[in-house]
Design a protein around this motif. Structure first.
Motif, mmCIF file in Angstrom:
data_model
loop_
_atom_site.group_PDB
_atom_site.id
_atom_site.type_symbol
_atom_site.label_atom_id
_atom_site.label_comp_id
_atom_site.label_asym_id
_atom_site.label_seq_id
_atom_site.Cartn_x
_atom_site.Cartn_y
_atom_site.Cartn_z
ATOM 1 N N VAL A 125 0.849 -1.191 0.000
ATOM 2 C CA VAL A 125 0.000 0.000 0.000
ATOM 3 C C VAL A 125 0.885 1.242 0.000
ATOM 4 C CG1 VAL A 125 -1.818 1.270 1.192
ATOM 5 C CG2 VAL A 125 -1.811 -1.238 1.247
ATOM 6 N N LEU A 126 0.711 2.062 -1.002
ATOM 7 C CA LEU A 126 1.462 3.306 -1.116
ATOM 8 C C LEU A 126 0.490 4.467 -0.947
ATOM 9 C CD1 LEU A 126 3.951 4.978 -1.776
ATOM 10 C CD2 LEU A 126 3.503 4.597 -4.203
ATOM 11 N N LYS A 127 0.541 5.103 0.197
ATOM 12 C CA LYS A 127 -0.356 6.224 0.465
ATOM 13 C C LYS A 127 0.278 7.502 -0.063
ATOM 14 C CE LYS A 127 -2.656 4.003 4.336
ATOM 15 N NZ LYS A 127 -3.164 4.117 5.717
ATOM 16 N N ALA A 128 -0.471 8.197 -0.915
ATOM 17 C CA ALA A 128 0.101 9.292 -1.700
ATOM 18 C C ALA A 128 -0.501 10.644 -1.361
ATOM 19 C CB ALA A 128 -0.084 8.997 -3.181
ATOM 20 N N GLY A 129 -0.987 10.813 -0.123
ATOM 21 C CA GLY A 129 -1.537 12.102 0.271
ATOM 22 C C GLY A 129 -3.047 12.129 0.196
ATOM 23 N N ASP A 130 -3.608 13.331 0.214
ATOM 24 C CA ASP A 130 -5.042 13.488 0.101
ATOM 25 C C ASP A 130 -5.492 13.110 -1.314
ATOM 26 O OD1 ASP A 130 -5.066 14.480 2.712
ATOM 27 O OD2 ASP A 130 -4.577 16.481 2.003
ATOM 28 N N ALA A 131 -6.776 12.876 -1.498
ATOM 29 C CA ALA A 131 -7.249 12.319 -2.765
ATOM 30 C C ALA A 131 -6.880 13.169 -3.963
ATOM 31 C CB ALA A 131 -8.758 12.126 -2.716
ATOM 32 N N GLY A 132 -7.135 14.473 -3.874
ATOM 33 C CA GLY A 132 -6.789 15.333 -4.991
ATOM 34 C C GLY A 132 -5.305 15.317 -5.278
ATOM 35 N N GLU A 133 -4.506 15.353 -4.234
ATOM 36 C CA GLU A 133 -3.057 15.292 -4.378
ATOM 37 C C GLU A 133 -2.637 13.976 -5.015
ATOM 38 O OE1 GLU A 133 0.932 15.394 -1.491
ATOM 39 O OE2 GLU A 133 -1.082 15.526 -0.634
ATOM 40 N N ALA A 134 -3.219 12.875 -4.546
ATOM 41 C CA ALA A 134 -2.864 11.559 -5.069
ATOM 42 C C ALA A 134 -3.235 11.431 -6.541
ATOM 43 C CB ALA A 134 -3.547 10.468 -4.247
#
Length: 364
Positions: free
Chosen positions: A71-80
């Motif tokens: 799992v690679l969490k990439a920030g908030d949804a818009g940021e991701a």
């Protein structure tokens, strides 16, 4: 819009509950640099920061497929989403989870996904399947709604607001905190809800009334719910003084689950006449290094095993017809009979203009 925090998951973090451990961006890049990409037995899920799943369920996927989920969490949804747009064709992972109907057109128009029809998709009602080309698969839904602090309104002997119209009434002056739709998914959902309610010609006048009635705007759900809102555990600790906040219909069950001591009833309520339906999707990334593993993971995300686990992990509603809701949801959750909705095509056409108009009205 760059902030996407599912209310309940962020609340869990605010209350000090440990969530699923995930690889950081740096860890994933380091691993890719050493091996030239994910190991053959690994499938990488890129997500917003609020993704969560039980270890037992992820272990079940590994047992079934032989694949381990990174799992690679990439920030908030818009940021991701924006990160994936920038890396289109050379993505950070194999599957992206967490793009919702308010941002779906941005992802699809930029071609970050490739079509894939998930096994078991026939178990998901057609109302959730917003992309006819099957570039994304619906995974969960939730309703963005105003939450209220039951104790405050009981002590003031004041009925809590139920509708958008109520929020602009004098008795609720200086009580509401909302999120900036430029930065926050709940904030954008609430703005879209007001447009759905009042139309293209009426929503601006409505926001003028809210502004005159003392609405407060902050950048993120976390600030609004855990700092400004008097009804949440985090807000009480921070001495928040706003008894109305834009959050989710699923927030009350979380306040019960993680309350210390656990309350018999939820301390917060939901103004059901202020809700907007949010749907989250997963998609196979264009250029995925393990596309076959990615397809298996998307299949799993709509399996009964994952769908049954999801409500108490991310505090959202499953979309599969055979999924079961836990007792905590059925007892303390709120069923929104008629949430606001909007066609993805209209959101795509009007979203950025609405946000600019909102900023001119409310922030200046």
């Amino acid at each position: 819009m760059s902030t996407k925090k599912y209310a309940a998951v962020a609340l869990v973090a605010a209350l000090g509950v440990t969530s699923l451990a995930a690889c950081s961006t740096e860890d994933a890049r380091e691993a890719a640099g050493k091996s030239g990409g994910p190991a053959p037995k690994t499938v990488t899920l890129v997500s917003h920061d609020s993704f969560n799943a039980s270890k037992e369920v992820l272990a079940a996927f590994t047992k079934e497929t032989g694949l381990t989920v990174r799992v690679l969490k990439a920030g908030d949804a818009g940021e991701a989403v924006n990160k994936e747009i920038l890396t289109k064709g050379s993505p950070q992972g194999d599957v992206f989870f967490g793009v919702d109907n308010t941002l779906l057109s941005r992802a699809l128009d930029n071609g970050i996904f490739v079509p894939y029809e998930a096994k078991g998709l026939d178990r998901v009602p057609a109302a959730y399947r917003l992309d006819e080309e099957r570039r994304v698969t619906p995974v969960d839904s939730g309703d963005i709604c105003v939450n209220y602090d039951k104790k405050f309104f009981a002590e003031k002997k004041l009925a809590p607001p139920r509708t958008f119209d109520d929020l602009a009434k004098p008795q609720y002056k200086d009580l509401l905190v909302v999120e900036n739709p430029e930065r926050s998914s709940p904030g954008l959902g609430f703005l879209l809800g007001t447009v759905a309610a009042y139309g293209d010609e009426g929503w601006q006048d409505y926001w003028k009334k809210l502004k005159a009635n003392g609405v407060k705007t902050v950048d993120s759900w976390e600030l609004a719910y855990n700092q400004e809102f008097s009804g949440s555990a985090g807000g009480r600790q921070a001495k928040g003084d706003r008894p109305l906040v834009v959050s989710y219909a699923s927030s009350p069950p979380v306040e019960v689950l993680y309350g210390e001591p656990r309350p018999k009833e939820a301390p917060t309520g939901v103004s059901t006449g202020t809700c907007f339906r949010q749907i989250e999707f997963a998609g196979l990334l264009n250029g995925a290094k393990n596309p076959e593993g990615g397809k298996k993971l998307i299949d799993f995300l709509i399996s009964k095993t994952f769908q049954d686990d999801m409500p108490l992990q991310m505090f959202v509603n499953p979309v599969a017809k055979d999924a079961s809701l836990p007792e905590l949801f059925t007892r303390h959750g709120v069923v929104v009979e008629r949430p606001g909705t909007m066609a993805p095509e209209k959101i795509a056409e009007k979203r950025d203009g609405w946000i600019r108009q909102w900023s001119s009205l409310v922030l200046k």
